[in-house]
Design a protein around this motif. Structure first.
Motif, PDB file in Angstrom:
ATOM      1  N   LEU A   1       0.830  -1.206   0.000  1.00 36.46           N
ATOM      2  CA  LEU A   1       0.000   0.000   0.000  1.00 36.46           C
ATOM      3  C   LEU A   1       0.868   1.262   0.000  1.00 36.46           C
ATOM      4  O   LEU A   1       0.614   2.202  -0.763  1.00 36.46           O
ATOM      5  N   GLY A   2       1.895   1.280   0.841  1.00 38.50           N
ATOM      6  CA  GLY A   2       2.774   2.437   0.901  1.00 38.50           C
ATOM      7  C   GLY A   2       3.551   2.654  -0.380  1.00 38.50           C
ATOM      8  O   GLY A   2       3.702   3.790  -0.853  1.00 38.50           O
TER       9      GLY A   2
ATOM     10  N   GLY B   1       2.082   5.757  -2.282  1.00 37.25           N
ATOM     11  CA  GLY B   1       2.875   6.856  -1.737  1.00 37.25           C
ATOM     12  C   GLY B   1       2.335   7.398  -0.435  1.00 37.25           C
ATOM     13  O   GLY B   1       2.808   8.424   0.061  1.00 37.25           O
ATOM     14  N   ARG B   2       1.344   6.732   0.151  1.00 43.70           N
ATOM     15  CA  ARG B   2       0.778   7.124   1.434  1.00 43.70           C
ATOM     16  C   ARG B   2       0.751   5.935   2.383  1.00 43.70           C
ATOM     17  O   ARG B   2       0.546   4.794   1.959  1.00 43.70           O
ATOM     18  N   SER B   3       0.941   6.223   3.662  1.00 46.83           N
ATOM     19  CA  SER B   3       0.835   5.170   4.666  1.00 46.83           C
ATOM     20  C   SER B   3      -0.635   4.851   4.915  1.00 46.83           C
ATOM     21  O   SER B   3      -1.540   5.609   4.511  1.00 46.83           O
ATOM     22  N   LEU B   4      -0.905   3.741   5.599  1.00 46.12           N
ATOM     23  CA  LEU B   4      -2.279   3.372   5.933  1.00 46.12           C
ATOM     24  C   LEU B   4      -2.958   4.454   6.778  1.00 46.12           C
ATOM     25  O   LEU B   4      -4.112   4.819   6.485  1.00 46.12           O
ATOM     26  N   PRO B   5      -2.319   5.007   7.824  1.00 52.72           N
ATOM     27  CA  PRO B   5      -2.980   6.098   8.557  1.00 52.72           C
ATOM     28  C   PRO B   5      -3.281   7.310   7.682  1.00 52.72           C
ATOM     29  O   PRO B   5      -4.325   7.956   7.848  1.00 52.72           O
ATOM     30  N   GLU B   6      -2.396   7.633   6.749  1.00 54.21           N
ATOM     31  CA  GLU B   6      -2.648   8.765   5.857  1.00 54.21           C
ATOM     32  C   GLU B   6      -3.833   8.488   4.939  1.00 54.21           C
ATOM     33  O   GLU B   6      -4.654   9.382   4.674  1.00 54.21           O
ATOM     34  N   GLN B   7      -3.936   7.284   4.432  1.00 53.93           N
ATOM     35  CA  GLN B   7      -5.080   6.925   3.601  1.00 53.93           C
ATOM     36  C   GLN B   7      -6.378   7.020   4.395  1.00 53.93           C
ATOM     37  O   GLN B   7      -7.392   7.531   3.898  1.00 53.93           O
ATOM     38  N   LEU B   8      -6.355   6.540   5.628  1.00 59.00           N
ATOM     39  CA  LEU B   8      -7.539   6.618   6.474  1.00 59.00           C
ATOM     40  C   LEU B   8      -7.883   8.070   6.792  1.00 59.00           C
ATOM     41  O   LEU B   8      -9.049   8.468   6.776  1.00 59.00           O
TER      42      LEU B   8
ATOM     43  N   SER C   1       3.636   0.364   6.232  1.00 59.78           N
ATOM     44  CA  SER C   1       3.329   1.103   4.999  1.00 59.78           C
ATOM     45  C   SER C   1       4.151   2.377   4.915  1.00 59.78           C
ATOM     46  O   SER C   1       4.589   2.780   3.823  1.00 59.78           O
ATOM     47  N   ALA C   2       4.400   3.020   6.061  1.00 61.27           N
ATOM     48  CA  ALA C   2       5.220   4.232   6.081  1.00 61.27           C
ATOM     49  C   ALA C   2       6.701   3.906   5.912  1.00 61.27           C
ATOM     50  O   ALA C   2       7.438   4.626   5.219  1.00 61.27           O
ATOM     51  N   LEU C   3       7.159   2.821   6.527  1.00 58.52           N
ATOM     52  CA  LEU C   3       8.571   2.440   6.415  1.00 58.52           C
ATOM     53  C   LEU C   3       8.950   2.155   4.964  1.00 58.52           C
ATOM     54  O   LEU C   3       9.998   2.602   4.480  1.00 58.52           O
TER      55      LEU C   3
ATOM     56  N   ARG D   1      -3.505  -4.054  -7.559  1.00 56.16           N
ATOM     57  CA  ARG D   1      -4.496  -4.453  -6.557  1.00 56.16           C
ATOM     58  C   ARG D   1      -4.349  -5.952  -6.274  1.00 56.16           C
ATOM     59  O   ARG D   1      -3.768  -6.710  -7.070  1.00 56.16           O
ATOM     60  N   ASN D   2      -4.896  -6.383  -5.164  1.00 60.16           N
ATOM     61  CA  ASN D   2      -4.808  -7.790  -4.781  1.00 60.16           C
ATOM     62  C   ASN D   2      -5.478  -8.687  -5.814  1.00 60.16           C
ATOM     63  O   ASN D   2      -6.520  -8.331  -6.366  1.00 60.16           O
ATOM     64  N   ALA D   3      -4.886  -9.844  -6.021  1.00 57.00           N
ATOM     65  CA  ALA D   3      -5.563 -10.862  -6.823  1.00 57.00           C
ATOM     66  C   ALA D   3      -6.773 -11.377  -6.053  1.00 57.00           C
ATOM     67  O   ALA D   3      -6.872 -11.215  -4.836  1.00 57.00           O
ATOM     68  N   ILE D   4      -7.697 -11.991  -6.774  1.00 55.84           N
ATOM     69  CA  ILE D   4      -8.925 -12.481  -6.145  1.00 55.84           C
ATOM     70  C   ILE D   4      -8.597 -13.461  -5.020  1.00 55.84           C
ATOM     71  O   ILE D   4      -9.178 -13.395  -3.924  1.00 55.84           O
ATOM     72  N   ALA D   5      -7.650 -14.360  -5.260  1.00 53.56           N
ATOM     73  CA  ALA D   5      -7.282 -15.347  -4.237  1.00 53.56           C
ATOM     74  C   ALA D   5      -6.665 -14.668  -3.013  1.00 53.56           C
ATOM     75  O   ALA D   5      -6.957 -15.043  -1.870  1.00 53.56           O
ATOM     76  N   THR D   6      -5.818 -13.669  -3.259  1.00 55.92           N
ATOM     77  CA  THR D   6      -5.203 -12.940  -2.144  1.00 55.92           C
ATOM     78  C   THR D   6      -6.255 -12.240  -1.308  1.00 55.92           C
ATOM     79  O   THR D   6      -6.214 -12.269  -0.070  1.00 55.92           O
ATOM     80  N   THR D   7      -7.201 -11.600  -1.980  1.00 59.67           N
ATOM     81  CA  THR D   7      -8.276 -10.917  -1.270  1.00 59.67           C
ATOM     82  C   THR D   7      -9.099 -11.902  -0.444  1.00 59.67           C
ATOM     83  O   THR D   7      -9.444 -11.631   0.718  1.00 59.67           O
ATOM     84  N   ALA D   8      -9.395 -13.063  -1.021  1.00 57.68           N
ATOM     85  CA  ALA D   8     -10.184 -14.071  -0.306  1.00 57.68           C
ATOM     86  C   ALA D   8      -9.455 -14.542   0.948  1.00 57.68           C
ATOM     87  O   ALA D   8     -10.055 -14.661   2.025  1.00 57.68           O
ATOM     88  N   VAL D   9      -8.162 -14.808   0.816  1.00 55.35           N
ATOM     89  CA  VAL D   9      -7.381 -15.257   1.975  1.00 55.35           C
ATOM     90  C   VAL D   9      -7.293 -14.153   3.025  1.00 55.35           C
ATOM     91  O   VAL D   9      -7.410 -14.410   4.231  1.00 55.35           O
ATOM     92  N   ALA D  10      -7.093 -12.911   2.573  1.00 55.54           N
ATOM     93  CA  ALA D  10      -6.991 -11.796   3.512  1.00 55.54           C
ATOM     94  C   ALA D  10      -8.287 -11.612   4.302  1.00 55.54           C
ATOM     95  O   ALA D  10      -8.260 -11.368   5.514  1.00 55.54           O
TER      96      ALA D  10
END
Length: 394
Positions: free
Chosen positions: A53-54, A58-65, A197-199, A364-373
């Motif tokens: 995501l980072g 170009g943004r960390s998860l807190p920045e996206q939120l 994500s920031a690191l 973006r995540n593959a369908i299988a990756t999204t399902a597992v996540a």
């Protein structure tokens, strides 16, 4: 190009892990090995998604939120994230204080002050020398942690058959559910999800060249797998040590008792190495946790507090707990349960964002990756609901 995942991995071998893993091994032997294996596999996926995501946005998860939530929701989200950060810092400062007490006989409160002072010095390195130097310091501490917690296995007999049996998922009563939630909270760490994500972004920047980005994502996978393989090995080693050398002994449900039992069973040399590993764990993890808290505040509130100032402020709750005489190991285990409840608040937005084609484009995540996540998120949430129900039901 390796490094960011090793900083995030410190969160997976903090003193909360020590308390949870030693308690699980000493009380229930090899029963809950499967929890650590599953949690570490979850962590590999989660930390890669955070780094991706980072790198991609170009943004960390807190920045996206912070950019997506309305003001009231953003502040409420920040409050729960800060509670998680406070629980993290509590565990890590207490762990460092316990280590100093075991090694040098220092009072816990004084040990807490020293842990805070040394972690402040580590954070000063990040401020003055930059992220890369900070990564080298943290990786050095990770090496000490690994030696401290794994070396004891050379002096004890681990049962291969019972270890294999421990890979079969099962519980034995509500207390093992509590311990599993504590181990999960200690292994899959919310603040590490926010921070990674920031690191990754700060190390490599926002990469727009598609070929370069694909290369960095491949390198990041290696970074994450290598770092969490080490962290997972350390966690499993702690549980195996407790299961093989400490099971059935009185007082081994506390770190101090476990240290004493290790000294009696395996010798003072192993006990000293264990104490050094615990100290390195407390120092490194409290520094990383403070950095994560600063990133959370900056991203969600667009408000930056000097890192060293934040270190002083967040040290206060841990010193209060140490000063009033709360059992330190119990405080560690409870803090890990709090962390477990904070995981969905970091994980659900992460999965949604990394599966968003508009935000992530072709990465973006593959369908299988999204399902597992989503399966991972569901398992964690279900475990927390079960824990709450069992606790209320007595």
């Amino acid at each position: 190009m390796l490094g960011p995942a090793f900083v995030a991995a410190i969160a997976y071998v903090d003193p909360g892990n020590v308390a949870a893993n030693l308690t699980a091994g000493a009380k229930y032997g090899y029963l809950l090995i499967w929890v650590l294996v599953v949690a570490n596999l979850m962590a590999v996926l989660i930390q890669f998604l955070s780094a991706k995501l980072g790198l991609v946005t170009g943004r960390s998860l807190p920045e996206q939120l912070g950019a997506r939530l309305r003001p009231t929701s953003r502040r409420a989200f920040w409050v729960q994230a800060e509670v998680v950060a406070a629980a993290t810092d509590l565990a890590e400062v207490i762990g460092g204080a316990i280590a100093l007490h075991l090694l040098f006989g220092l009072p816990l409160l004084l040990g807490g002050f020293i842990t805070g002072a040394v972690s402040t010095a580590i954070l000063a390195i990040q401020n003055r020398r930059g992220q890369r130097t900070f990564e080298f310091v943290v990786i050095g501490l990770l090496a000490i942690i690994t030696i401290g917690f794994v070396s004891g296995l050379a002096f004890t007999d681990v049962s291969a058959s019972e270890s294999l049996a421990g890979l079969v998922p099962r519980f034995q009563g509500s207390e093992t559910v509590l311990l599993a939630a504590s181990m999960l909270g200690a292994t899959v760490m919310p603040h590490a999800i926010y921070l990674h994500s920031a690191l990754a972004r700060d190390r490599h920047g926002h990469i727009e060249d598609a070929g370069r980005l694909r290369h960095l994502l491949r390198v990041t996978k290696i970074d994450v797998v290598a770092a969490l393989l080490i962290a997972g090995t350390v966690n499993i080693a702690m549980l195996l040590l407790a299961a093989s050398a400490l099971r059935g002994q009185e007082g081994t449900d506390t770190i101090e008792g476990a240290h004493s039992a290790i000294e009696n069973a395996l010798g003072p040399g192993v006990a000293v190495v264990f104490g050094v590993g615990l100290l390195a764990s407390g120092l490194a993890s409290t520094s990383v946790g403070c950095a994560a808290g600063a990133e959370i505040m900056k991203g969600l509130l667009a408000f930056r507090v000097p890192l060293l100032t934040r270190r002083v402020v967040t040290l206060i709750p841990a010193l209060i707990v140490l000063g009033i005489g709360v059992d330190p190991t119990a405080a560690l285990v409870i803090s890990q349960v709090v962390l477990s409840f904070g995981i969905p608040f970091a994980l659900v937005p992460l999965v949604r964002m990394t599966s968003d084609a508009q935000l992530m484009g072709g990465n973006r995540n593959a369908i299988a990756t999204t399902a597992v996540a989503w399966l991972v998120a569901g398992v964690i949430i279900a475990l927390n609901i079960a824990l709450l129900w069992l606790t209320l039901a007595g």
